[in-house]
Motif scaffolding. Structure first.
Motif, mmCIF file in Angstrom:
data_model
loop_
_atom_site.group_PDB
_atom_site.id
_atom_site.type_symbol
_atom_site.label_atom_id
_atom_site.label_comp_id
_atom_site.label_asym_id
_atom_site.label_seq_id
_atom_site.Cartn_x
_atom_site.Cartn_y
_atom_site.Cartn_z
ATOM 1 N N THR A 9 18.050 8.901 -3.337
ATOM 2 C CA THR A 9 19.335 8.460 -2.790
ATOM 3 C C THR A 9 20.365 8.192 -3.884
ATOM 4 O O THR A 9 20.037 8.086 -5.073
ATOM 5 C CB THR A 9 19.159 7.180 -1.955
ATOM 6 N N ARG A 10 21.608 8.041 -3.407
ATOM 7 C CA ARG A 10 22.708 7.776 -4.356
ATOM 8 C C ARG A 10 23.484 6.519 -4.005
ATOM 9 O O ARG A 10 24.073 5.895 -4.868
ATOM 10 C CB ARG A 10 23.701 8.941 -4.345
ATOM 11 N N ASN A 11 23.549 6.173 -2.712
ATOM 12 C CA ASN A 11 24.488 5.101 -2.352
ATOM 13 C C ASN A 11 24.038 4.346 -1.110
ATOM 14 O O ASN A 11 23.112 4.770 -0.415
ATOM 15 C CB ASN A 11 25.890 5.688 -2.128
ATOM 16 N N ASN A 67 11.449 8.837 0.144
ATOM 17 C CA ASN A 67 12.783 9.446 0.175
ATOM 18 C C ASN A 67 13.786 8.594 -0.590
ATOM 19 O O ASN A 67 14.808 9.096 -1.052
ATOM 20 C CB ASN A 67 13.269 9.578 1.629
ATOM 21 N N SER A 68 13.493 7.309 -0.707
ATOM 22 C CA SER A 68 14.469 6.390 -1.319
ATOM 23 C C SER A 68 14.808 6.784 -2.742
ATOM 24 O O SER A 68 15.910 6.537 -3.227
ATOM 25 C CB SER A 68 13.935 4.960 -1.293
ATOM 26 N N ARG A 69 13.869 7.410 -3.428
ATOM 27 C CA ARG A 69 14.159 7.730 -4.832
ATOM 28 C C ARG A 69 15.150 8.878 -4.963
ATOM 29 O O ARG A 69 15.640 9.153 -6.055
ATOM 30 C CB ARG A 69 12.881 7.992 -5.601
ATOM 31 N N LEU A 71 0.845 -1.194 0.000
ATOM 32 C CA LEU A 71 0.000 0.000 0.000
ATOM 33 C C LEU A 71 0.879 1.242 0.000
ATOM 34 O O LEU A 71 1.710 1.418 0.894
ATOM 35 C CB LEU A 71 -0.900 0.002 1.248
ATOM 36 N N GLU A 72 0.705 2.092 -0.984
ATOM 37 C CA GLU A 72 1.545 3.286 -1.120
ATOM 38 C C GLU A 72 0.640 4.516 -1.245
ATOM 39 O O GLU A 72 -0.234 4.560 -2.112
ATOM 40 C CB GLU A 72 2.458 3.132 -2.341
ATOM 41 N N GLN A 73 0.911 5.484 -0.389
ATOM 42 C CA GLN A 73 0.047 6.666 -0.358
ATOM 43 C C GLN A 73 0.207 7.555 -1.592
ATOM 44 O O GLN A 73 -0.749 8.166 -2.054
ATOM 45 C CB GLN A 73 0.355 7.488 0.900
ATOM 46 N N GLY A 107 21.120 5.024 5.534
ATOM 47 C CA GLY A 107 19.663 4.962 5.452
ATOM 48 C C GLY A 107 19.220 3.807 4.562
ATOM 49 O O GLY A 107 18.296 3.056 4.892
ATOM 50 N N MET A 108 19.909 3.650 3.446
ATOM 51 C CA MET A 108 19.528 2.593 2.506
ATOM 52 C C MET A 108 19.955 1.214 3.007
ATOM 53 O O MET A 108 19.306 0.210 2.715
ATOM 54 C CB MET A 108 20.141 2.874 1.137
ATOM 55 N N THR A 109 21.043 1.167 3.763
ATOM 56 C CA THR A 109 21.450 -0.127 4.313
ATOM 57 C C THR A 109 20.444 -0.590 5.361
ATOM 58 O O THR A 109 20.043 -1.763 5.389
ATOM 59 C CB THR A 109 22.864 -0.036 4.919
HETATM 60 C C1 LIG Z 1 17.620 14.121 -0.582
HETATM 61 C C2 LIG Z 1 17.924 12.847 0.151
HETATM 62 C C3 LIG Z 1 19.047 12.130 -0.195
HETATM 63 C C4 LIG Z 1 19.354 10.957 0.489
HETATM 64 N N1 LIG Z 1 20.443 10.247 0.085
HETATM 65 C C5 LIG Z 1 20.717 9.068 0.673
HETATM 66 C C6 LIG Z 1 21.762 8.228 0.174
HETATM 67 O O1 LIG Z 1 22.412 8.532 -0.823
HETATM 68 N N2 LIG Z 1 22.003 7.060 0.829
HETATM 69 C C7 LIG Z 1 21.256 6.667 1.915
HETATM 70 O O2 LIG Z 1 21.528 5.605 2.478
HETATM 71 N N3 LIG Z 1 20.231 7.418 2.371
HETATM 72 C C8 LIG Z 1 19.940 8.601 1.781
HETATM 73 N N4 LIG Z 1 18.888 9.340 2.224
HETATM 74 C C9 LIG Z 1 18.053 8.792 3.314
HETATM 75 C C10 LIG Z 1 17.126 7.729 2.698
HETATM 76 O O3 LIG Z 1 16.370 8.345 1.707
HETATM 77 C C11 LIG Z 1 16.199 7.087 3.726
HETATM 78 O O4 LIG Z 1 16.923 6.630 4.828
HETATM 79 C C12 LIG Z 1 15.476 5.892 3.095
HETATM 80 O O5 LIG Z 1 15.019 6.217 1.808
HETATM 81 C C13 LIG Z 1 14.302 5.461 3.941
HETATM 82 O O6 LIG Z 1 13.627 4.448 3.238
HETATM 83 P P1 LIG Z 1 12.167 4.013 3.679
HETATM 84 O O7 LIG Z 1 11.734 2.972 2.731
HETATM 85 O O8 LIG Z 1 12.135 3.723 5.121
HETATM 86 O O9 LIG Z 1 11.284 5.335 3.505
HETATM 87 P P2 LIG Z 1 10.775 6.047 2.177
HETATM 88 O O10 LIG Z 1 11.652 5.763 1.036
HETATM 89 O O11 LIG Z 1 10.562 7.473 2.517
HETATM 90 O O12 LIG Z 1 9.396 5.337 1.880
HETATM 91 C C14 LIG Z 1 8.271 5.488 2.707
HETATM 92 C C15 LIG Z 1 7.047 5.350 1.851
HETATM 93 O O13 LIG Z 1 5.889 5.265 2.695
HETATM 94 C C16 LIG Z 1 4.826 5.952 2.073
HETATM 95 N N5 LIG Z 1 3.868 6.302 3.130
HETATM 96 C C17 LIG Z 1 4.030 7.156 4.159
HETATM 97 N N6 LIG Z 1 2.937 7.176 4.940
HETATM 98 C C18 LIG Z 1 2.065 6.295 4.382
HETATM 99 C C19 LIG Z 1 0.757 5.867 4.744
HETATM 100 N N7 LIG Z 1 0.126 6.346 5.821
HETATM 101 N N8 LIG Z 1 0.132 4.965 3.951
HETATM 102 C C20 LIG Z 1 0.761 4.467 2.843
HETATM 103 N N9 LIG Z 1 2.004 4.846 2.469
HETATM 104 C C21 LIG Z 1 2.651 5.741 3.238
HETATM 105 C C22 LIG Z 1 5.492 7.149 1.413
HETATM 106 O O14 LIG Z 1 4.702 7.665 0.359
HETATM 107 C C23 LIG Z 1 6.812 6.544 0.929
HETATM 108 O O15 LIG Z 1 6.717 6.088 -0.401
HETATM 109 C C24 LIG Z 1 18.532 10.511 1.558
HETATM 110 C C25 LIG Z 1 17.392 11.239 1.899
HETATM 111 C C26 LIG Z 1 17.076 12.392 1.188
HETATM 112 C C27 LIG Z 1 15.830 13.157 1.552
#
Ligand SMILES: Cc1cc2nc3c(=O)[nH]c(=O)nc-3n(C[C@H](O)[C@H](O)[C@H](O)COP(=O)(O)OP(=O)(O)OC[C@H]3O[C@@H](n4cnc5c(N)ncnc54)[C@H](O)[C@@H]3O)c2cc1C
Length: 496
Positions: free
Chosen positions: A82-84, A78-80, A67-69, A475-477
């Motif tokens: 990222t770079r590494n 935020n994952s989209r 389920l994706e909002q 964050g990605m690890t």
């Molecule tokens: C500009 C930027 C650059 C970064 N670069 C790096 C990098 O190079 N390397 C690295 O390791 N980390 C990087 N980070 C950190 C990294 O992005 C995060 O640590 C990581 O993406 C978190 O992944 P996630 O899947 O937990 O969250 P997210 O990728 O944020 O995914 C969460 C998802 O949940 C969805 N969501 C939220 N609430 C709800 C709800 N109520 N119902 C349904 N869906 C919901 C959102 O729409 C989103 O798609 C960066 C962050 C930013 C902002």
């Protein structure tokens, strides 16, 4: 199969989609969603952690609903951006130099967190990181190899070819091919807990309120950094000026919902990772390109034209976070980096052009700053510069004398037009509040008991290992390792 290409090692099967029950059918990218079907595993949030969980659970044979909002075009959180990602490795590869072993990774993590980390979970993450690039490649990830990439291979982090966007697109394709059902435009509103079990999930799918059932739930919906009202609890009105570097959908509904139902919190709610970004960046999703590199080669003044800190104090990666926090504390959360034409070649340019003028007075006018005060501030700075000789390090060791704050490196006089400025704003990367988990990524309750069937991965539980500070690529690890653990454990739970 090779570590960076080839076809998936696991089999890709088509799975019949859920069939409607006569009341409401909602089309989804990967088929149809049946509100009456009980899925084995439901994944809340489609960023890196959620996709890793969904793919892993599906690879074990579980039926999975993601389920994706966000709408499809803004999927990936935020994952989209990222770079590494940071991984251990005991031999060099095409995309990782030399070696990086467990103890060094642990040492780096212990240092940046000041010990604010769960060593057991951290070591699990570090050790499991060894295999992730291989698994990622099986799911379509590509890494930047030397010398084809724009980034040189690093020793500690693997750079994604095409960045996080390409990774997420590959993961969504893999999930669809495997038969994960995916619902976009679907906000999960709450997971009512019954003795620690989430038996149903309240969602609004494409504007339609409904209830979905699953045997196990993985929450991977991030933290709450895009929720300005929540940030205001800790930052007051200043939060109105914060620029959110990533997704607008990180509102923390599910985090709050769980914490309100006796799930154990983890991490300091008042803390955010903040970097200095171009103040002209969009409110959300400005991403990596709005970060500013110019600070060490400039002077930085606030709206009252006071220099706020030694711009040369830290020229490593830590400077981004130092300056983010400083700007967040400025009046109206804005500051101005000022430099002249001689400094231009020393740093990566911003995505926005600098504000430019032939005189300091004209520049002050363009910045809406008081011209005589800016002229006087720059004159005082220039008079304090003690230039050395220009050796192989350029002017990196030039310093000031007799002004406060000093500038201890790269103290270049600002005297050669055109004069330039970048406005600096606070860019919020993520907030640190999350839920507590055990080594199976199972969410823990405040009394220490494991919840019944709820698992967590990614930013929503990152504070278990990253209680403060940041290490590039972590964050990605965290999302990849705990996403896979959560997916595996949720599927295992559902099958028993
Ligand atoms: C500009 C930027 C650059 C970064 N670069 C790096 C990098 O190079 N390397 C690295 O390791 N980390 C990087 N980070 C950190 C990294 O992005 C995060 O640590 C990581 O993406 C978190 O992944 P996630 O899947 O937990 O969250 P997210 O990728 O944020 O995914 C969460 C998802 O949940 C969805 N969501 C939220 N609430 C709800 C709800 N109520 N119902 C349904 N869906 C919901 C959102 O729409 C989103 O798609 C960066 C962050 C930013 C902002």
């Amino acid at each position: 199969m090779g570590s960076n290409g080839g076809s998936p090692a696991f089999s890709v099967q088509a799975r019949p989609c859920g069939v409607h029950n006569g009341s409401k059918i909602i089309s989804v990218e990967a088929g149809m969603f049946d509100p009456l079907m009980t899925y084995d595993v439901m994944v809340v949030g489609g960023g890196n952690a959620g996709l890793c969980a969904a793919i892993t659970a599906r690879q074990t044979g579980a039926s999975v609903l993601l389920l994706e909002q966000a709408p499809r075009e803004l999927r990936g959180g935020n994952s989209r951006h990222t770079r590494n990602l940071r991984v251990i490795h005991d031999t060099p590869s095409e995309f990782l130099r030399e070696v990086y072993l467990e103890d060094e990774y642990w040492g780096d993590l212990a240092r940046v967190t000041g010990g604010n980390t769960d060593e057991n979970l951290s070591r699990i993450m570090i050790n499991e990181s060894a295999g992730v690039t291989h698994w990622m490649a099986q799911c379509g990830a590509r890494f930047q190899r030397s010398p084809s990439g724009t980034m040189n291979p690093s020793r500690k982090t693997a750079f994604l070819l095409g960045g996080g966007k390409a990774l997420l697109n590959a993961y969504y394709l893999t999930a669809e091919r495997l038969g994960v059902d995916i619902l976009y435009d679907t906000e999960v509103r709450s997971l009512p807990l019954d003795d620690g079990f989430a038996r149903e999930v309240k969602v609004v799918a494409h504007g339609v309120p409904t209830t979905v059932c699953a045997k196990a739930v993985v929450v991977s919906s991030g933290s709450f950094q895009a929720n300005i009202d929540w940030l205001k609890h800790y930052w007051g009105e200043a939060a109105d000026h914060f620029l959110i570097r990533g997704t607008a959908y990180a509102k923390g509904q599910i985090l709050k919902d769980l914490l309100d139902q006796d799930v154990a919190p983890m991490g300091n709610p008042a803390q955010c990772h903040i970097v200095a970004v171009d103040a002209r960046a969009p409110k959300f999703d400005g991403g990596i390109v709005t970060r500013l590199d110019c600070v060490p080669f400039s002077i930085v003044v606030d709206q009252n034209i006071r220099r706020i800190y030694d711009e040369g104090a830290d020229i490593g990666p830590r400077r981004y976070a130092i300056w983010g926090r400083l700007v967040a504390q400025c009046q109206n959360q804005i500051a101005y980096a000022v430099f002249d034409s001689r400094a231009e070649g020393f740093f990566r340019p911003s995505i926005y052009p600098p504000i430019r003028a032939q005189t300091i007075t004209e520049l002050a006018g363009k910045l809406a700053l008081d011209p005589p005060t800016l002229v006087a501030t720059i004159h005082a700075f220039n008079s304090a510069v003690r230039s050395g000789t220009l050796d192989g390090n350029g002017p990196s060791h030039w310093q000031t004398e007799g002004i406060t704050p000093p500038k201890t490196r790269w103290a270049l006089p600002i005297d050669t037009p055109p004069f330039n400025s970048y406005p600096l704003g606070p860019g919020i990367t993520f907030s640190y509040l999350g839920v507590k988990v055990d080594e199976n990524a199972r969410v823990l309750m405040t009394d220490g008991r494991p919840s019944g069937n709820i698992f967590a991965a990614g930013a929503i539980m990152a504070a278990n290992v990253l209680g403060q500070g940041y290490l590039a690529g972590m964050g990605m690890t965290i999302g990849t390792v705990f996403g896979r653990i959560a997916g595996r454990e949720a599927a295992k739970y559902a099958n028993h």
